[in-house]
Write a protein that holds these residues in place. Structure first.
Motif, short mmCIF file in Angstrom:
data_model
loop_
_atom_site.label_atom_id
_atom_site.label_comp_id
_atom_site.label_asym_id
_atom_site.label_seq_id
_atom_site.Cartn_x
_atom_site.Cartn_y
_atom_site.Cartn_z
N LEU A 19 1.77 -1.28 3.77
CA LEU A 19 0.39 -1.61 3.42
C LEU A 19 0.32 -2.77 2.43
N SER A 20 -0.70 -3.60 2.59
CA SER A 20 -1.00 -4.60 1.58
C SER A 20 -1.80 -3.93 0.49
N ARG A 21 -2.05 -4.63 -0.61
CA ARG A 21 -2.84 -4.05 -1.69
C ARG A 21 -4.26 -3.73 -1.21
N GLU A 22 -4.85 -4.63 -0.40
CA GLU A 22 -6.22 -4.41 0.08
C GLU A 22 -6.28 -3.21 1.01
N GLU A 23 -5.31 -3.13 1.95
CA GLU A 23 -5.29 -2.01 2.88
C GLU A 23 -5.10 -0.69 2.14
N HIS A 24 -4.24 -0.72 1.12
CA HIS A 24 -3.99 0.50 0.35
C HIS A 24 -5.26 0.95 -0.38
N ARG A 25 -6.02 -0.02 -0.91
CA ARG A 25 -7.23 0.31 -1.63
C ARG A 25 -8.25 0.97 -0.70
N VAL A 26 -8.39 0.45 0.55
CA VAL A 26 -9.34 1.01 1.50
C VAL A 26 -8.89 2.40 1.95
N SER A 27 -7.57 2.58 2.09
CA SER A 27 -7.06 3.84 2.63
C SER A 27 -7.36 5.03 1.74
N ARG A 28 -7.64 4.79 0.46
CA ARG A 28 -7.88 5.90 -0.45
C ARG A 28 -9.13 6.70 -0.08
N PHE A 29 -10.00 6.13 0.77
CA PHE A 29 -11.22 6.83 1.13
C PHE A 29 -11.00 7.80 2.28
N GLY A 30 -9.83 7.73 2.94
CA GLY A 30 -9.57 8.63 4.06
C GLY A 30 -9.13 9.99 3.58
N GLU A 31 -9.05 10.94 4.51
CA GLU A 31 -8.61 12.30 4.19
C GLU A 31 -7.40 12.64 5.05
N PRO A 32 -6.27 12.98 4.43
CA PRO A 32 -5.09 13.31 5.23
C PRO A 32 -5.28 14.62 6.00
N SER A 33 -4.62 14.74 7.12
CA SER A 33 -4.70 15.96 7.92
C SER A 33 -3.40 16.13 8.68
N GLY A 34 -3.14 17.36 9.15
CA GLY A 34 -1.92 17.58 9.92
C GLY A 34 -1.75 19.04 10.28
N HIS A 35 -0.67 19.32 11.01
CA HIS A 35 -0.36 20.70 11.39
C HIS A 35 1.14 20.83 11.59
N VAL A 36 1.62 22.08 11.61
CA VAL A 36 3.04 22.34 11.85
C VAL A 36 3.19 22.97 13.24
N PHE A 37 4.34 22.77 13.84
CA PHE A 37 4.63 23.40 15.13
C PHE A 37 6.13 23.64 15.23
#
Length: 420
Positions: A19-37
């Motif tokens: 990530l660039s600094r700008e991309e990293h700054r924008v990414s903070r607004f997302g919400e991580p998600s996932g699952h196990v299998f």
């Protein structure tokens, strides 16, 4: 939980951020998600995996570890569905906090962090030339060769522990611990400047250091023999002053006539000279030391020389009135030891000589003030070496027996040791 942290750490070392600094700054607004299998392999057996998406939209699939399918407590390194989900939750929590390895992008290398730490140490902290010399040596010889080109965020606790285990065996435990403390300072500064989520050195424990305090000092007779064997009147005065005041070598070299208060019988220590620069004393504080009559006498005679006797002149100058060459002084000191026939001790041991003599006649608080120690523990080491002949009489008195009427039993060690 220990297996979870170890498992996360095992793959995070290879996690390379893109990530660039700008991309990293924008990414903070997302919400991580996932699952196990669980995936049942023919050869590897059942294994738990995690699939998740980070706030920047990148998706990953990671192997968590072998699945535990039997009854009872899982074996070491095995995961149940519950512990696999706990593993994933730890990753998600770190992603939300922005502390997941690889999410912080600094564009700074360890070499950059070392340069900033050295600048900060010298310009903002005002570290002494001697301290800076040692820190630059550590950076040049050990930190940059090992980590210099690596991003500061990519260095892990495990990397630091491996680095320390590979240090030369010729280095003492004390030196290795000192370098670990310095490296901790490098990353502590990086945490502040580049907003690293954590200091990777913080979790590395210092090696056990068995320090044996064994001071070697001169007797009063040996001090006087050393003074008589000095090559010049100035060297003789310097050796005597060192032993009778406890001043460090740099403090003696930086001493000016205005610091010597003959009427008050005091020497005021304002500065120290080392590695070509004047600094404050090691403790960072000005202190006053008693001026014994013997020292006052030799300094008064030294003040009768034709040159360099003004208030701002040095008490122990070089040939042209400037600061004395410390290396040349050391050579003359060694020559005087040989001529006097005394044991070969460091110049600094004249300071220890003062400490051990003073602790026998003055309270520890005053000795601490005279020597300029930062803490009382440093002064207390002299208690074990102070000459106190009366202590033997106290022991004898404590073991002296008496009957009910206060009469001695007549017991003696010689009598008890006689064969029956």
């Amino acid at each position: 939980m220990g297996d979870i942290r170890d498992s996360i750490a095992s793959w995070s070392r290879d996690f390379v951020p893109t990530l660039s600094r700008e991309e990293h700054r924008v990414s903070r607004f997302g919400e991580p998600s996932g699952h196990v299998f669980r995936r049942d392999g023919v050869q590897s057996g059942p294994v738990w995996y995690a699939k998740y998406r980070l706030p920047d939209g990148r998706q990953f699939q990671r192997r968590i570890g072998p699945a535990w399918t039997q009854r009872g407590r899982p074996g070491t390194g095995y995961f149940t569905k519950r512990t696999a989900e706990a593993w994933l939750r730890a990753v998600m929590d770190a992603a939300r906090a922005g502390t997941l390895p690889g999410m912080v992008v600094t564009n700074a290398t360890v070499a950059d962090a070392c340069a900033e730490w050295l600048r900060w140490s010298e310009e903002e902290r005002g570290c002494s030339p001697g301290t800076m010399r040692g820190r630059r040596s550590s950076v040049r010889a050990y930190f940059v060769p090992a980590f210099g080109d690596r991003p500061v965020e990519a260095v892990t606790t495990e990397d630091i522990e491996r680095w320390r285990s590979c240090l030369p065996a010729t280095l003492s435990v004390r030196t290795k611990n000192k370098m670990l403390t310095e490296l901790h300072g490098v990353f502590r500064r990086a945490v502040k400047v580049w907003r690293l989520p954590a200091n990777p050195v913080a979790e590395v424990e210092q090696l056990r250091e068995r320090r044996i305090v064994d001071l070697e000092v001169y007797s009063p007779e040996e001090v006087m023999a050393l003074v008589r064997a000095a090559a010049s009147e100035q060297d003789a005065a310097m050796f005597l002053t060192a032993a009778f005041t406890g001043l460090r070598r740099g403090e003696l070299i930086g001493l000016r006539w205005r610091d010597v208060d003959f009427p008050a019988s005091l020497i005021r220590v304002h500065r120290s000279y080392s590695y070509g620069a004047l600094t404050v004393p090691k403790s960072g504080k000005v202190r006053a030391v008693p001026l014994a009559p013997e020292v006052a006498g030799v300094l008064a005679r030294l003040g009768q020389r034709g040159l360099f006797t003004g208030e701002e002149d040095l008490v122990f100058p070089g040939e042209l009135g400037g600061f004395l060459d410390g290396s040349a002084l050391r050579r003359r000191y060694l020559d005087a030891q040989a001529a006097a026939g005394v044991k070969r001790l460091r110049f600094h041991d004249l300071r220890h000589t003062f400490g051990t003599r003073m602790i026998a006649v003055a309270d520890i608080v005053r000795v601490k003030e005279w020597m300029g120690h930062a803490d009382i523990e440093t002064t207390m080491r002299y208690l074990h070496f102070a000459p106190r002949p009366e202590d033997a009489a106290l022991v004898a008195k404590a073991f002296k027996s008496a009957d009910g009427d206060g009469h001695d039993f007549g017991w003696s060690a010689e009598h008890a040791l006689q064969p029956r």
